[in-house]
Design an enzyme around this catalytic site. Structure first.
Site, PDB file in Angstrom:
ATOM      1  N   VAL A 184       9.970   2.412   1.905  1.00  0.00           N
ATOM      2  CA  VAL A 184       8.685   0.799   1.818  1.00  0.00           C
ATOM      3  C   VAL A 184       7.839   1.489   0.530  1.00  0.00           C
ATOM      4  O   VAL A 184       7.213   0.709  -0.553  1.00  0.00           O
ATOM      5  CB  VAL A 184       7.345   1.124   2.432  1.00  0.00           C
ATOM      6  N   THR A 198       9.646   0.095  -2.389  1.00  0.00           N
ATOM      7  CA  THR A 198       9.685  -1.846  -2.726  1.00  0.00           C
ATOM      8  C   THR A 198       9.019  -1.592  -3.171  1.00  0.00           C
ATOM      9  O   THR A 198       7.889  -2.681  -3.733  1.00  0.00           O
ATOM     10  CB  THR A 198      10.456  -1.750  -1.300  1.00  0.00           C
ATOM     11  N   GLU A 199       7.169  -1.423  -2.517  1.00  0.00           N
ATOM     12  CA  GLU A 199       5.728  -2.256  -2.333  1.00  0.00           C
ATOM     13  C   GLU A 199       5.264  -1.278  -4.316  1.00  0.00           C
ATOM     14  O   GLU A 199       4.654  -2.069  -4.765  1.00  0.00           O
ATOM     15  CB  GLU A 199       5.316  -0.797  -1.927  1.00  0.00           C
ATOM     16  N   SER A 200       5.651   0.143  -4.646  1.00  0.00           N
ATOM     17  CA  SER A 200       4.999   0.262  -5.475  1.00  0.00           C
ATOM     18  C   SER A 200       5.725   1.697  -6.812  1.00  0.00           C
ATOM     19  O   SER A 200       5.394   1.838  -8.061  1.00  0.00           O
ATOM     20  CB  SER A 200       3.383   1.877  -5.596  1.00  0.00           C
ATOM     21  N   TYR A 242      11.892  -9.238   0.288  1.00  0.00           N
ATOM     22  CA  TYR A 242      10.979  -7.722   0.840  1.00  0.00           C
ATOM     23  C   TYR A 242      11.654  -7.179   1.971  1.00  0.00           C
ATOM     24  O   TYR A 242      11.736  -6.031   1.445  1.00  0.00           O
ATOM     25  CB  TYR A 242       9.736  -7.555   1.151  1.00  0.00           C
TER      26      TYR A 242
END
Length: 222
Positions: A94, A97-99, A204
């Site tokens: 996560v 993928t997010e940051s 995502y």
């Protein structure tokens, strides 16, 4: 005899004249040998270069993979993953993928920090967790962000009965929207999303799953 030989020569030319007029036989050519030697040296050099490249690749591969899939704040990830009964590799997937582990990251829509928590969601999480002195700025603090993000992941997993696809879709698109999709047979089968109508959310989910597998392969978290 010599007379027979002389009669076979052109008129006015003797054996000595013919011999004197001939050029000396050329020396044995050495260029082909030099070419062979150069060709052999070229292949040897090429072989050595390939061995060196292979060695560099073997030695450098761990660094390359860690550049593509970095791991920071490992102790915090393990701590809060265990606290919320989460797979730490999922948390890494996560965050990547997010940051991509940028604690200062802020998205176009305003999501903040490592796990890209929206300010409104952050306030809601803080109230649910009973966090004192919470402010939006604290979302940029790595430990606070991971702590809150892990709590939220656990909340989503519980809400969607441990279904990972539904949970990942909810983390991106919002739990209420995913609940609506699950009620639509066009998007849901047997309580799981079979089709995700939002292309961004569909991609995502795939990215998180892929990143999770990479972290499982590259690292040992315990």
């Amino acid at each position: 005899g010599a007379g027979a030989i002389c009669r076979q020569l052109p008129e006015g030319e003797t054996m000595s004249n013919q011999t004197a007029g001939q050029k000396r036989p050329p020396r044995r050519a050495t260029r082909p040998v030099q070419k062979q030697k150069k060709g052999w040296m070229l292949w040897v050099s090429l072989g050595i270069a390939l061995l060196v490249l292979a060695a560099v690749a073997m030695i450098g591969y761990p660094y390359v993979k860690k550049m593509a899939y970095p791991l920071e704040h490992e102790s915090e990830i393990i701590k809060y993953a265990k606290m919320n009964d989460l797979d730490p590799y999922l948390v890494c997937g996560v965050i990547h993928t997010e940051s991509k582990f940028d604690a200062e990251a802020v998205s176009k829509v305003g999501a903040v920090g490592l796990m890209q928590i929206m300010p409104d969601t952050g306030s809601w999480i803080a109230k649910k967790m009973g966090l004192e002195g919470y402010s939006e700025e604290k979302l940029k603090d790595p430990e606070t962000n991971i702590r809150m993000g892990c709590w939220y992941l656990k909340y989503l997993l519980d809400r969607f009965d441990g279904n990972l696809i539904n949970t990942m879709a909810a983390y991106n698109a919002g739990p209420n929207r995913v609940s609506q999709w699950l009620k639509d047979p066009q998007y849901s089968q047997n309580g799981q999303l079979s089709e995700i109508p939002y292309e961004e959310t569909k991609n995502y989910v795939k990215k998180v799953q892929s990143a999770k597998e990479k972290y499982e392969t590259y690292y040992t978290l315990q």
